[in-house]
Design a protein around this motif. Sequence first.
Motif, PDB file in Angstrom:
ATOM      1  N   LEU A   1      32.067  75.096  24.628  1.00  0.00           N
ATOM      2  CA  LEU A   1      31.204  75.321  25.789  1.00  0.00           C
ATOM      3  C   LEU A   1      30.320  74.099  25.930  1.00  0.00           C
ATOM      4  O   LEU A   1      29.423  73.859  25.129  1.00  0.00           O
ATOM      5  CB  LEU A   1      30.364  76.589  25.580  1.00  0.00           C
ATOM      6  N   ARG A   2      30.566  73.295  26.952  1.00  0.00           N
ATOM      7  CA  ARG A   2      29.901  72.005  27.108  1.00  0.00           C
ATOM      8  C   ARG A   2      28.550  72.119  27.812  1.00  0.00           C
ATOM      9  O   ARG A   2      27.615  71.360  27.525  1.00  0.00           O
ATOM     10  CB  ARG A   2      30.809  71.064  27.920  1.00  0.00           C
ATOM     11  N   ALA A   3      28.461  73.035  28.782  1.00  0.00           N
ATOM     12  CA  ALA A   3      27.234  73.172  29.561  1.00  0.00           C
ATOM     13  C   ALA A   3      27.224  74.517  30.255  1.00  0.00           C
ATOM     14  O   ALA A   3      28.281  75.088  30.556  1.00  0.00           O
ATOM     15  CB  ALA A   3      27.118  72.050  30.595  1.00  0.00           C
TER      16      ALA A   3
ATOM     17  N   LEU B   1      38.043  68.079  36.584  1.00  0.00           N
ATOM     18  CA  LEU B   1      38.340  69.479  36.291  1.00  0.00           C
ATOM     19  C   LEU B   1      39.823  69.775  36.450  1.00  0.00           C
ATOM     20  O   LEU B   1      40.434  69.458  37.465  1.00  0.00           O
ATOM     21  CB  LEU B   1      37.533  70.401  37.209  1.00  0.00           C
ATOM     22  N   ALA B   2      40.380  70.434  35.431  1.00  0.00           N
ATOM     23  CA  ALA B   2      41.762  70.895  35.535  1.00  0.00           C
ATOM     24  C   ALA B   2      41.824  72.214  36.287  1.00  0.00           C
ATOM     25  O   ALA B   2      42.776  72.470  37.032  1.00  0.00           O
ATOM     26  CB  ALA B   2      42.372  71.066  34.142  1.00  0.00           C
ATOM     27  N   TRP B   3      40.795  73.058  36.082  1.00  0.00           N
ATOM     28  CA  TRP B   3      40.771  74.382  36.705  1.00  0.00           C
ATOM     29  C   TRP B   3      39.355  74.751  37.106  1.00  0.00           C
ATOM     30  O   TRP B   3      38.390  74.396  36.417  1.00  0.00           O
ATOM     31  CB  TRP B   3      41.289  75.466  35.753  1.00  0.00           C
ATOM     32  N   VAL B   4      39.250  75.490  38.199  1.00  0.00           N
ATOM     33  CA  VAL B   4      38.008  76.143  38.605  1.00  0.00           C
ATOM     34  C   VAL B   4      38.263  77.646  38.589  1.00  0.00           C
ATOM     35  O   VAL B   4      39.120  78.146  39.328  1.00  0.00           O
ATOM     36  CB  VAL B   4      37.552  75.713  40.012  1.00  0.00           C
TER      37      VAL B   4
ATOM     38  N   GLY C   1      41.994  68.998  25.906  1.00  0.00           N
ATOM     39  CA  GLY C   1      41.394  67.982  26.749  1.00  0.00           C
ATOM     40  C   GLY C   1      41.133  68.433  28.170  1.00  0.00           C
ATOM     41  O   GLY C   1      40.393  67.763  28.902  1.00  0.00           O
ATOM     42  N   ASP C   2      41.719  69.563  28.574  1.00  0.00           N
ATOM     43  CA  ASP C   2      41.479  70.074  29.924  1.00  0.00           C
ATOM     44  C   ASP C   2      40.054  70.612  30.048  1.00  0.00           C
ATOM     45  O   ASP C   2      39.544  71.275  29.139  1.00  0.00           O
ATOM     46  CB  ASP C   2      42.457  71.205  30.258  1.00  0.00           C
ATOM     47  N   HIS C   3      39.428  70.343  31.183  1.00  0.00           N
ATOM     48  CA  HIS C   3      38.087  70.846  31.469  1.00  0.00           C
ATOM     49  C   HIS C   3      38.181  71.996  32.483  1.00  0.00           C
ATOM     50  O   HIS C   3      38.900  71.887  33.488  1.00  0.00           O
ATOM     51  CB  HIS C   3      37.208  69.739  32.046  1.00  0.00           C
TER      52      HIS C   3
ATOM     53  N   LEU D   1      33.821  74.427  30.212  1.00  0.00           N
ATOM     54  CA  LEU D   1      34.519  74.485  28.932  1.00  0.00           C
ATOM     55  C   LEU D   1      35.482  73.319  28.817  1.00  0.00           C
ATOM     56  O   LEU D   1      36.066  72.892  29.826  1.00  0.00           O
ATOM     57  CB  LEU D   1      35.320  75.783  28.799  1.00  0.00           C
ATOM     58  N   THR D   2      35.671  72.833  27.603  1.00  0.00           N
ATOM     59  CA  THR D   2      36.728  71.863  27.331  1.00  0.00           C
ATOM     60  C   THR D   2      37.685  72.481  26.320  1.00  0.00           C
ATOM     61  O   THR D   2      37.262  72.913  25.239  1.00  0.00           O
ATOM     62  CB  THR D   2      36.166  70.545  26.782  1.00  0.00           C
TER      63      THR D   2
END
Length: 355
Positions: free
Chosen positions: A181-183, A258-261, A318-320, A337-338
């Motif tokens: 959890l990055r932020a 971002l890979a996904w929202v 590596g996907d965000h 998330l990463t």
Amino acid sequence: MKTDGVYVDTVGVHLPDEWVSAEKAVEEGLYDEYSIQYGTGLTGAYIAGDLPAVDMAVFAARQALGRSEEDVDSLDFHIHCTSVQQGPETCHLPGYILRELGAGDVPSVDVRHHSNGMLGAFEIAVGQMTGAAAASSVLVTGAENFTSPMIDRWKGFGTGFTASDAGAAVLFSGESGCAALRAINSGTLPELEQWHRGEESLLPFREKTNGASSVLELLSYFNQHVVPLDKCMEMIRDFELEIVHRSLVDAGLNASDLAWVVASNTDARMIDQMKMQPLGLPMSRSNWEFGRIFGHMGGCDMAVSLNHLLTTGQVAPGDHVLMTSSGPGWVSSSAVLTILDVPSWARQEASGNPA
């Protein structure tokens, strides 16, 4: 708020056995043909019937714990999030869940954040793990059974939703996990507080003041007498985009990274106009295509979509992933998330061999 040392260990999901298609709902007079052809695009809803929401939370938590190397005895904190009433007014839902899981003396809270509940609970988990409590294992649960006199699951929120039942759980670790959890950031837009209240009394169990008998009637009252719907949507779009930008900045990312929202499971137009277009991203990077099958599950949308991404092999290290949700109040949260690893339980399900 930038977060360090907070990881998603595992995810758990429980979906009811019964799934009703939108077409069947139309045949039974519960839904309308217009919503299928020109409206939501949501294809159906899971229906739990007489299965209590908290029992679905227990089932999801058991799956999350079963996928982890940790066990229930290692839990330091528990948060349960809800949208609609899930038991007698005086009951403490987390206590029921913890007892069913066989947990001992674990501090717990009940968060009534509605559709924003899961991400609201994430923020509390961060506080427990990075603050004075120094918790190393936090369980977040959520569940909904939308069989409620206040909500018509097929059209109780207008044409943008079908309400679906589910249970979900996320187990956080301070050591390691499949995602970092990055932020996370949250906010409140109090100008829209009355939107989901109308003119109803703030004293419970009192006679209704404007005769509203459903959520849809409360929403309609506010839009007719206080703030028009188009103005509400404009305010929400700008408010939520600012919260999303804060989380991206805290994570050191741009929207293009971002890979996904992952957004709440609403209709395609709402996700595109309120989330994807402001970020400059195509709908193909949203969770719409699989979220439309599930329908809106309150706060559970976030965990169910993350579980789906992991167990169908649609994310890689590596996907965000951006998660964004909101609820009455008007409250909104966003988390980044990463993905660090696709865990063995997810790989097994992706290959058709459930763990």
